[in-house]
Structure formats: C-alpha cells, structure tokens
Motif scaffolding. Structure first.
Motif, PDB file in Angstrom:
ATOM      1  N   ARG A  81    -116.702 -19.835  93.715  1.00 37.40           N
ATOM      2  CA  ARG A  81    -116.507 -20.150  92.300  1.00 37.40           C
ATOM      3  C   ARG A  81    -115.012 -20.151  92.015  1.00 37.40           C
ATOM      4  O   ARG A  81    -114.275 -19.350  92.575  1.00 37.40           O
ATOM      5  CB  ARG A  81    -117.207 -19.094  91.438  1.00 37.40           C
ATOM      6  N   SER A  82    -114.574 -21.035  91.137  1.00 44.31           N
ATOM      7  CA  SER A  82    -113.152 -21.052  90.785  1.00 44.31           C
ATOM      8  C   SER A  82    -112.995 -21.028  89.276  1.00 44.31           C
ATOM      9  O   SER A  82    -113.666 -21.759  88.560  1.00 44.31           O
ATOM     10  CB  SER A  82    -112.460 -22.270  91.379  1.00 44.31           C
ATOM     11  N   ASN A  83    -112.126 -20.162  88.813  1.00 41.17           N
ATOM     12  CA  ASN A  83    -111.719 -20.094  87.412  1.00 41.17           C
ATOM     13  C   ASN A  83    -110.277 -20.548  87.330  1.00 41.17           C
ATOM     14  O   ASN A  83    -109.659 -20.914  88.331  1.00 41.17           O
ATOM     15  CB  ASN A  83    -111.843 -18.662  86.879  1.00 41.17           C
ATOM     16  N   GLN A  84    -109.718 -20.455  86.144  1.00 40.10           N
ATOM     17  CA  GLN A  84    -108.334 -20.876  85.969  1.00 40.10           C
ATOM     18  C   GLN A  84    -107.374 -19.937  86.690  1.00 40.10           C
ATOM     19  O   GLN A  84    -106.393 -20.375  87.281  1.00 40.10           O
ATOM     20  CB  GLN A  84    -107.978 -20.922  84.484  1.00 40.10           C
TER      21      GLN A  84
END
Length: 139
Positions: A81-84
């Motif tokens: 998963r990638s967030n900012q």
C-alpha cells in the motif's frame, strides 16, 4: 658596507617596472577569475548533483503498489500500500513494515530477485534445532 639610499631607490624602481603592478592588483581581473572558477564548479559539480537529486525524488514519488523497492537500510520488499508520506512494505511472508517514502533508495525489477530458487531449497530443509542437529552431526 652601507647601501646608498639612491641605489636602493633605483633598484626598487627597476623591480616595479619589471612587474606591472596595475595588472596584478586589478580587482576586475580577480573577479573574472572567480567567475570562471564558479562556472566550472557549477557545470561539473552542482548541476549534475541537482539533476540526480530531482530524478531520485521523482522515483520516490512514483513508487506504487506492486513495486519491489530497496530501503536505505538495505531491506528489499514489495509495496502493498502507498500513501503520500509512507509505504506498507512486505519484506517476507506475513511480515509487513511501514517505510517512510523518503527512505526508499531505489526500485528493483522482478528479474533481479534471484532468491526464488534458493527459497524452494530452504523450504524443504528441516526447521529449528532438528536442522541444526543434522548439520552438526553430519560427517
């Protein structure tokens, strides 16, 4: 043995004429030399470093789900998963860690992972003390 003052003044005047004092003390000439040195440093050191930094920051921002990454600590994992600001990275089966996006050193292609063959060999080996006992007692 004393030096005649007239002779000393004549020697000083001759030395001053041999070297042009106006050229050595010209502040414009010194300024031009410093500018040339700065331009050389800019094009050979500063500009390539800034270009490399921008490419690295662009790569960090483009890391997405499914990419295999290397962190600054040397950990290799797959992005789940990638967030900012951060990434959830799986570094082993069921082992997930959160990595700050700024600590990603680079992406790896799937073909560079050479552990798939070694992992299948290790999966068949005995685990724990039984495997260690077999290794130590083997002659």
């Amino acid at each position: 043995m004393l030096i005649n003052p007239a002779f000393a003044q004549q020697a000083a005047a001759t030395a001053a004429n041999a070297v042009d004092p106006s050229a050595a003390a010209n502040p414009l000439r010194i300024l031009v030399q410093f500018l040339i040195i700065f331009v050389v440093f800019y094009f050979f050191l500063i500009r390539p470093q800034q270009k490399k930094l921008k490419e690295h920051q662009l790569m960090q921002m483009n890391v997405a789900r499914g990419d295999t990454i290397v962190t600054s600590g040397g950990i290799v994992g797959k992005v789940i998963r990638s967030n900012q600001d951060d990434l959830l990275v799986e570094i082993a089966d069921g082992v997930r860690v959160i990595v700050v996006r700024d600590r990603v050193l680079g992406r790896r292609s799937e073909s560079s992972s050479s552990f798939s063959k070694d992992e299948s060999v290790n999966d068949n080996a005995k685990k724990g003390s039984e495997g260690l006992k077999d290794i130590l007692t083997k002659k």
